[in-house]
Design an enzyme around this catalytic site. Sequence first.
Site, short mmCIF file in Angstrom:
data_model
loop_
_atom_site.label_atom_id
_atom_site.label_comp_id
_atom_site.label_asym_id
_atom_site.label_seq_id
_atom_site.Cartn_x
_atom_site.Cartn_y
_atom_site.Cartn_z
CE LYS A 52 -4.00 2.16 2.36
NZ LYS A 52 -4.86 1.85 3.71
CB SER A 127 -8.19 3.61 2.79
OG SER A 127 -7.49 3.05 3.42
CB SER A 151 -8.26 0.80 5.36
OG SER A 151 -9.27 1.96 5.21
N1 GLN Z 1 -13.36 4.28 6.01
C1 GLN Z 1 -12.87 4.63 7.19
C2 GLN Z 1 -12.42 6.02 7.12
O1 GLN Z 1 -12.46 6.63 6.08
C3 GLN Z 1 -11.57 3.70 7.48
C4 GLN Z 1 -10.20 4.22 6.81
C5 GLN Z 1 -9.15 3.26 7.28
O2 GLN Z 1 -9.13 2.20 7.83
N2 GLN Z 1 -7.97 3.85 6.90
O3 GLN Z 1 -11.78 6.73 8.02
#
Ligand code: GLN
Length: 446
Positions: A52, A127, A151
Amino acid sequence: ASYAQIAKTDESIKAFLTLNEEGARKAAAELDSALQAGGEQGLLFGLPAGIKDNIVTEGITTTCASQFLSNYDPIYDASVVKKLKAAQSITIGKLNMDEFAMGGSNENSSFFPTRNPWNTEYVPGGSSGGSAASVAAGQVYFSLGSDTGGSIRQPAAYCGIVGLKPTYGLVSRFGLVAFASSLDQIGPLTKNVEDSAYVLQAIAGYDPGDSTSANVDIPDYASALSGDVKGLRIGVPKEYMGQGIDPAVKEAVLAALKQFESLGAAWEEVSMPHTEYAVATYYLLASSEASSNLARFDGVRYGVRAENPDNLIDLYRKSRSQGFGSEVKRRIMLGTYALSSGYYDAYYLKAQKVRTLIKQDFDNVFKDFDLIIGPTAPTTAFRIGEQVGDPLTMYLNDICTIPVSLAGVPAISVPCGFADGLPIGLQIIGKAFDERTVLRAAHAYE
Ligand code: GLN
């Protein structure tokens, strides 16, 4: 083979931001000669991995999918990248994500959205959407993602693969670009549970470079995969199976529970009464921490510097205005507001207290149960564009993953069927540092 598959599929999926073909071929040749010279094979010998793009890689551009870092070439490797190299896996390239890991669909990438390999009209989740899509499309053998509120697990569910968020503190975040430091964890996205156990084995462990790293003994994970779940007690929170959960998802989870029953485990409905406050709590805490963490991006120390500033303050202002996308700005503004004097007690401090209550919900259930099971996400993947412009609906997608992040416990998402041709994810949650039981149950089920 990895690069051939990328050439064949990535024009439509768009999982990769940067490829490392020259470096990967060089690393492969070096592994080969070390082996010829009589060296031993590492745990992940020769396995192609995607990383990532918020995990820093020496000499390989690391953008966090942000314009701000579009020119940032780190001078060191994150601890997890060092560990993967030590286990002899090969870095194929850097994977797309929501900018600074803020989002759940990959549509917040400032470069382009990644698409779901099962149907390219749909989001891959986020994400870590690039990390999930690349594994699902067979471009890499496994990938690393980061999980702050879901995410790793949610994109794994949307793409029909396995995603593990380890216990907070089990895997070092040294070299992970910080989003919300009290929540961020790195973990593996893989095709199956056995691979997840091996990758976790390679990346887990104490690191003095991360002050929250837990100094615990690392057990052998693969040996937990016995196929046996007899006698395991599973709690199923009614709050994870109620309002807002798609009927097809609920049905798939109930079918999975039946399968656990037939394997000799027992399940019971339980209640985790503070679940309804989890999303609000998370977005206050995560945004507050983000507003502080992202203060380092000022146009001086990292990344792109705005041109023709009038003075220093103007340099900061212009660099940040131009460098950050709109979701990142929204979070910084929310977080700065919640932390400001006069509001701190009402929002940030209050949210910290509610976080403790949410954690106690887990402690209470784990007094009587070994695992908690429910859906990973309330629905399957949605169409690209369907939820942009509606951040609140987007935030509510995290209802099943966020409580786990606030409690800091481990959870895995494994595929549990399809609805309208799109994968559904089953979430298996364990006690802190009990990844062995989580992996064992996931493996017996899959
Ligand atoms: N969807 C969540 C957010 O927007 C989780 C993001 C994540 O785990 N990095 O914060």
